[in-house]
Design an enzyme around this catalytic site. Structure first.
Site, PDB file in Angstrom:
ATOM      1  N   TYR A  38      36.275  43.972  34.065  1.00  0.00           N
ATOM      2  CA  TYR A  38      36.542  42.657  34.246  1.00  0.00           C
ATOM      3  C   TYR A  38      36.420  42.360  35.714  1.00  0.00           C
ATOM      4  CZ  TYR A  38      37.642  41.297  29.736  1.00  0.00           C
ATOM      5  OH  TYR A  38      37.649  40.789  28.065  1.00  0.00           O
ATOM      6  N   GLY A  39      37.082  43.598  36.741  1.00  0.00           N
ATOM      7  CA  GLY A  39      37.341  43.424  38.076  1.00  0.00           C
ATOM      8  C   GLY A  39      36.761  42.410  38.890  1.00  0.00           C
ATOM      9  N   CYS A  69      46.350  43.181  30.570  1.00  0.00           N
ATOM     10  CA  CYS A  69      45.260  43.414  31.626  1.00  0.00           C
ATOM     11  C   CYS A  69      45.808  42.432  32.734  1.00  0.00           C
ATOM     12  CB  CYS A  69      44.016  42.909  31.060  1.00  0.00           C
ATOM     13  SG  CYS A  69      42.641  42.826  32.084  1.00  0.00           S
ATOM     14  N   THR A  71      43.979  41.659  35.177  1.00  0.00           N
ATOM     15  CA  THR A  71      42.876  40.593  35.804  1.00  0.00           C
ATOM     16  C   THR A  71      42.688  39.650  34.819  1.00  0.00           C
ATOM     17  OG1 THR A  71      41.827  43.008  36.489  1.00  0.00           O
ATOM     18  CG2 THR A  71      40.324  40.908  36.238  1.00  0.00           C
ATOM     19  N   CYS A 175      46.892  47.593  37.608  1.00  0.00           N
ATOM     20  CA  CYS A 175      46.094  47.397  36.636  1.00  0.00           C
ATOM     21  C   CYS A 175      46.217  48.567  35.646  1.00  0.00           C
ATOM     22  CB  CYS A 175      44.688  48.178  37.325  1.00  0.00           C
ATOM     23  SG  CYS A 175      43.424  48.346  36.140  1.00  0.00           S
TER      24      CYS A 175
HETATM   25  N1  DGL Z   1      43.305  47.035  32.859  1.00  0.00           N
HETATM   26  C1  DGL Z   1      42.571  46.026  33.295  1.00  0.00           C
HETATM   27  C2  DGL Z   1      43.595  45.263  34.540  1.00  0.00           C
HETATM   28  O1  DGL Z   1      44.861  45.723  34.077  1.00  0.00           O
HETATM   29  C3  DGL Z   1      41.245  46.371  34.238  1.00  0.00           C
HETATM   30  C4  DGL Z   1      40.473  45.314  34.671  1.00  0.00           C
HETATM   31  C5  DGL Z   1      39.022  45.416  34.803  1.00  0.00           C
HETATM   32  O2  DGL Z   1      38.219  45.835  33.592  1.00  0.00           O
HETATM   33  O3  DGL Z   1      38.196  45.780  35.542  1.00  0.00           O
HETATM   34  O4  DGL Z   1      43.229  44.780  35.461  1.00  0.00           O
END
Ligand code: DGL
Length: 253
Positions: A38-39, A69, A71, A175
């Protein structure tokens, strides 16, 4: 039943703490791995995914949803709270405990690009760390590696050294995928650098919003919108009693 949601397997680092704190609770976990990472996707896209997954979790009986998450929390938590009646617990950027723990006055935060863009992060820094220097590091490539079940030592070394060379003596795991790299991060950072994982605090906050945190059957079911094999391997490393029947692949539109 508590719903737990992440773009992938990272939220298992939060589920681990939830389960340790509330072992009798029931959990349903969704890894949106088909749409991970998702970043660097748009906040609108992430909010759309968060709503689709929330609908699924509520349909499975979730009485509260943990957005495990950073993000998705940054992009969607306000929208979710204003459009659903169940309580949502999001990931807090752990800048406050980091600022309190730092002796050098320099704190490193390792997160995704979208987490740094969110107002939640900026408000938290303004409120709790205005007198601290923050070294923000976008952990590009780390989420994808964790999703493959890998520890990308060279990337970890580069990001950690870029923070410690600036004087950071505390590193915030911003994250939920990064606790799975914590040993490597700690090895590179050395014994004088403290690493902060907000997951235990998020678990405690979840216990506060539940009506009966200590009740339930102690069950867990896991869904992945992608290939569930790494999800299964990682979850089983946390709870060896889980078997293949606890894991399902689904399509959430
Ligand atoms: N575990 C997600 C977070 O805490 C990862 C985000 C991603 O998918 O880039 O931000």
């Amino acid at each position: 039943m508590v719903g737990v949601y992440d773009s992938g397997i990272g939220g298992l680092s939060v589920w681990k703490e939830l389960r340790a704190l509330m072992p009798r609770q029931d959990y349903v976990y969704v890894a949106d791995s088909a749409h991970c990472p998702y970043g660097e996707k748009s906040p609108e896209y992430i909010t759309g995914r968060a709503c689709a997954v929330t609908d699924f979790l509520i349909g499975r009986g979730a009485e509260a949803v943990v957005v495990a998450c950073n993000t998705a929390t940054a992009a969607a938590i306000s929208y979710l709270r204003s459009h659903y009646t169940v309580p949502f617990v999001g990931m807090e950027p752990a800048v406050k405990p980091a600022a309190l723990a730092s002796r050098t006055g320099v704190v490193g935060v390792l997160a995704t690009a979208n987490t740094f863009k969110g107002s939640l992060y900026h408000d938290t820094v303004m409120r709790y760390a205005s007198d601290i220097r923050i070294v923000e590091k976008v952990g590009r490539g780390l989420v994808e590696a964790v999703e493959r079940g890998e520890v990308p030592s060279e990337l970890v070394r580069r990001y950690v050294e870029e923070m410690t060379e600036e004087g950071a003596d505390v590193i915030v795991l911003g994250c939920t995928h990064f606790p799975f790299l914590e040993k490597e991060i700690a090895r590179v950072a050395g014994p004088d650098v403290r690493i902060i994982n907000p997951a235990p605090a998020v678990a405690r906050q979840t216990a506060r919003v539940l009506r009966s945190p200590e009740e339930g059957g102690g069950t867990a079911e896991f869904y992945s919108t992608g290939d569930p094999s790494v999800l299964m391997r990682t979850a089983v490393s946390i709870d060896p009693e889980l078997t293949a029947e606890h894991f399902h692949q689904i399509n959430i539109q």
